[in-house]
Motif scaffolding. Structure first.
Motif, short mmCIF file in Angstrom:
data_model
loop_
_atom_site.label_atom_id
_atom_site.label_comp_id
_atom_site.label_asym_id
_atom_site.label_seq_id
_atom_site.Cartn_x
_atom_site.Cartn_y
_atom_site.Cartn_z
N LYS A 33 -1.02 -50.94 36.73
CA LYS A 33 -2.17 -50.93 35.83
C LYS A 33 -2.56 -49.46 35.68
O LYS A 33 -3.03 -48.84 36.64
CB LYS A 33 -3.33 -51.73 36.40
N VAL A 34 -2.32 -48.92 34.52
CA VAL A 34 -2.50 -47.48 34.31
C VAL A 34 -3.98 -47.14 34.19
O VAL A 34 -4.71 -47.74 33.39
CB VAL A 34 -1.74 -47.00 33.05
N ILE A 35 -4.41 -46.18 34.98
CA ILE A 35 -5.78 -45.67 34.91
C ILE A 35 -5.84 -44.44 34.01
O ILE A 35 -6.71 -44.31 33.16
CB ILE A 35 -6.33 -45.33 36.31
N ALA A 36 -4.89 -43.54 34.21
CA ALA A 36 -4.88 -42.30 33.42
C ALA A 36 -3.45 -41.86 33.16
O ALA A 36 -2.53 -42.16 33.92
CB ALA A 36 -5.65 -41.20 34.14
N SER A 37 -3.29 -41.15 32.06
CA SER A 37 -2.01 -40.55 31.70
C SER A 37 -2.30 -39.16 31.14
O SER A 37 -3.43 -38.68 31.24
CB SER A 37 -1.28 -41.43 30.67
N TYR A 304 -4.79 -31.07 19.76
CA TYR A 304 -5.23 -30.02 20.67
C TYR A 304 -4.07 -29.48 21.50
O TYR A 304 -3.90 -28.27 21.65
CB TYR A 304 -6.34 -30.53 21.59
N VAL A 305 -3.26 -30.38 22.02
CA VAL A 305 -2.10 -29.96 22.82
C VAL A 305 -1.18 -29.07 21.99
O VAL A 305 -0.67 -28.05 22.47
CB VAL A 305 -1.32 -31.19 23.34
N GLU A 306 -0.97 -29.42 20.73
CA GLU A 306 -0.05 -28.68 19.89
C GLU A 306 -0.67 -27.44 19.25
O GLU A 306 0.02 -26.68 18.57
CB GLU A 306 0.53 -29.62 18.82
N SER A 307 -1.96 -27.23 19.49
CA SER A 307 -2.62 -26.02 18.98
C SER A 307 -2.23 -24.79 19.78
O SER A 307 -2.43 -23.66 19.33
CB SER A 307 -4.14 -26.20 19.02
N GLY A 308 -1.68 -25.01 20.98
CA GLY A 308 -1.31 -23.89 21.84
C GLY A 308 -2.49 -23.28 22.56
O GLY A 308 -2.36 -22.23 23.19
N GLN A 309 -3.64 -23.93 22.52
CA GLN A 309 -4.87 -23.37 23.09
C GLN A 309 -5.25 -24.00 24.44
O GLN A 309 -6.19 -23.53 25.08
CB GLN A 309 -6.03 -23.54 22.11
N LYS A 310 -4.56 -25.03 24.86
CA LYS A 310 -5.00 -25.72 26.06
C LYS A 310 -4.75 -24.90 27.32
O LYS A 310 -3.85 -24.06 27.38
CB LYS A 310 -4.32 -27.08 26.19
N THR A 311 -5.59 -25.14 28.30
CA THR A 311 -5.43 -24.54 29.62
C THR A 311 -5.08 -25.65 30.59
O THR A 311 -5.87 -26.58 30.78
CB THR A 311 -6.74 -23.85 30.07
N GLY A 312 -3.89 -25.61 31.16
CA GLY A 312 -3.50 -26.68 32.07
C GLY A 312 -3.14 -27.96 31.35
O GLY A 312 -2.31 -27.96 30.44
N ASN A 313 -3.79 -29.05 31.72
CA ASN A 313 -3.38 -30.38 31.28
C ASN A 313 -4.46 -31.11 30.50
O ASN A 313 -5.65 -30.90 30.69
CB ASN A 313 -3.02 -31.23 32.51
N VAL A 314 -4.01 -32.03 29.63
CA VAL A 314 -4.89 -32.88 28.85
C VAL A 314 -4.67 -34.34 29.27
O VAL A 314 -3.54 -34.83 29.30
CB VAL A 314 -4.62 -32.72 27.34
N ILE A 315 -5.76 -35.01 29.59
CA ILE A 315 -5.71 -36.38 30.10
C ILE A 315 -6.08 -37.40 29.03
O ILE A 315 -6.92 -37.14 28.17
CB ILE A 315 -6.68 -36.52 31.30
N ILE A 316 -5.41 -38.55 29.08
CA ILE A 316 -5.79 -39.72 28.30
C ILE A 316 -6.30 -40.77 29.29
O ILE A 316 -5.56 -41.19 30.19
CB ILE A 316 -4.61 -40.29 27.50
N GLN A 317 -7.55 -41.15 29.15
CA GLN A 317 -8.12 -42.19 30.00
C GLN A 317 -7.69 -43.55 29.45
O GLN A 317 -8.06 -43.91 28.34
CB GLN A 317 -9.64 -42.09 30.03
#
Length: 326
Positions: A33-37, A304-317
Motif C-alpha cells: 500500500k503505497v504511502i509516498a512516491s 517543476y521537476v523538468e524546469s531544472g530548478q528543483k533542489t533534491g527530490n520531489v514527492i508525490i503523496q
C-alpha cells in the motif's frame, strides 16, 4: 485503486488520475500500500521518451506499463504464499525501474528485488526518495573506483543524484568539491563538502585543481571541458548522453587512454538498498526533499521537476498513514 496513468508518450499532460484494477501478488511478491512516491528524472524520461532508446524498454509505439513511479514507500498489505522476508504490516521502501508502479495506491514487487524495511530513524516521505538519486550516484562512484582520500568534484550537487553523491563520497572518505548555486551553499556545506564552488560566480572548469574523478550529476558540462581538470588517470562520468550522444562514443574511444570517460549502465539490487539503508541509519546520508505534491497535482510536479530548478527530490503523496491502516 487510484493510479496516475499514461497511455502515450509526451508532455506532463499525458498523465491522468484514473481508476485501475488493484494488482495481486504472485508467489514471491509482496503487495505494498503505497504511502509516498517521487517524481524524478527516471519517470520523466520514460514518460516523454525524449531519448528514443527508452522505448526499447517501455514500448516502441506506446507505453506497455501505464503506471510510472520507480521509487516508493509504504506498508506491506498482502504477501504471496512463497514470501519469507516480509510480513503484512511491514513498513518498506524501494526502487523499481522494471515495472514501476509507485504512482498508484498499490504495487506488487518481488521480495528479492530492491526493497527493504524502512530505517527506524526516517518516515515514509524521506524513505520514498532514498533510492533513485543515491543508487545512480552509487553506480557511478563504484565505476570510478573511488577510494578514501581521492579528490572528487561533483557538478550539480543539489539535485537528487548530486546531493546523494556528495554524501556517499564523504562516507567513503573522499575529498569533495561540490558545485552549486548561491541559494544552496549552506545546504551543500551541510553534506560535508570540503570545498563549495558557486557556479553563479565562477566557472569551476577554470580551476587549477586536479581531480581523480569528476562527476557531472546534471549533465551540463562535457568531457572536453573537464578533461584538463583530471589527474593523469582521472575518470569523468556524466548522468546524461551529452551533445549528440557523444558520451556513448567517448566511452569507447577513451577506454585505452589514461584519462577516461565512463558511461556505466545503472542497476540496483537488494544489497544496494541495504547499503543505502545503513548510511541513512548512521546519519551519513539524508535525502533532500524540495516539494510535496498530491496525486491530482501530477502535471505541476512533472513541470517543476523538468524546469531544472528543483533542489533534491520531489514527492508525490499517494495516501496517508495512520497506525490503524496497516
Amino acid at each position: 485503486m487510484k493510479a496516475l496513468t499514461y497511455y502515450k508518450y509526451g508532455s506532463p499532460e499525458v498523465v491522468h488520475l484514473n481508476e485501475i484494477p488493484t494488482p495481486t501478488p504472485k508467489n514471491d511478491e509482496i503487495q505494498v500500500k503505497v504511502i509516498a512516491s517521487s517524481v524524478n528524472r527516471t519517470d520523466a524520461g520514460f514518460r516523454s521518451a525524449e531519448y528514443f532508446v527508452s522505448r526499447f524498454f517501455s514500448g516502441l509505439l506506446r507505453p506497455k506499463l501505464p503506471v510510472l513511479g520507480c521509487e516508493f514507500s509504504g506498508i506491506v498489505s498482502e504477501i504471496g504464499p512463497g514470501v519469507k522476508l516480509f510480513n503484512i504490516g511491514d513498513k518498506v521502501f524501494g526502487f523499481n525501474d522494471k515495472t514501476f508502479g509507485g504512482h498508484a495506491e498499490y504495487l506488487c514487487i518481488s521480495e528479492n528485488a530492491a526493497v527493504e524495511i524502512i530505517p527506524e530513524n526516517i518516515g515514509f516521505e524521506v524513505a520514498a526518495v532514498a533510492t533513485e538519486g543515491s543508487h545512480y550516484a552509487l553506480v557511478d562512484i563504484r565505476a570510478a573506483k573511488v577510494k578514501k582520500g581521492d579528490d572528487v568534484l561533483v557538478n550539480g550537487a543539489t539535485g537528487a543524484i548530486g546531493s546523494a553523491a556528495v554524501q556517499l563520497l564523504k562516507a567513503i572518505g573522499a575529498t569533495v568539491t561540490a558545485v552549486g548555486n548561491t541559494k544552496n551553499l549552506e545546504l551543500i556545506h551541510s553534506f560535508g563538502a570540503d570545498k563549495v564552488v558557486n557556479y553563479e560566480q565562477e566557472d569551476f572548469t577554470k580551476t587549477t585543481d586536479k581531480y581523480d574523478f569528476i562527476f557531472d550529476a546534471v549533465g551540463k558540462s562535457s568531457f572536453g571541458k573537464c578533461k584538463p581538470l583530471l589527474k593523469e588517470n582521472g575518470i569523468y562520468i556524466s548522468t546524461e548522453l551529452g551533445k549528440n550522444g557523444e558520451n556513448l562514443l567517448l566511452a569507447l574511444t577513451t577506454k585505452i587512454r589514461k584519462k577516461k570517460l565512463l558511461f556505466p549502465i545503472p542497476s540496483i539490487t537488494k544489497e544496494d538498498v541495504r547499503y543505502i539503508k545503513s548510511l541513512v541509519e548512521q546519519g551519513k546520508f539524508k535525502p533532500v526533499i524540495d516539494r510535496t505534491y498530491t496525486m491530482d497535482q501530477i502535471v505541476e510536479a512533472y513541470q517543476y521537476v523538468e524546469s531544472g530548478q528543483k533542489t533534491g527530490n520531489v514527492i508525490i503523496q499517494i495516501s496517508t498513514f495512520t497506525p490503524n491502516n496497516s
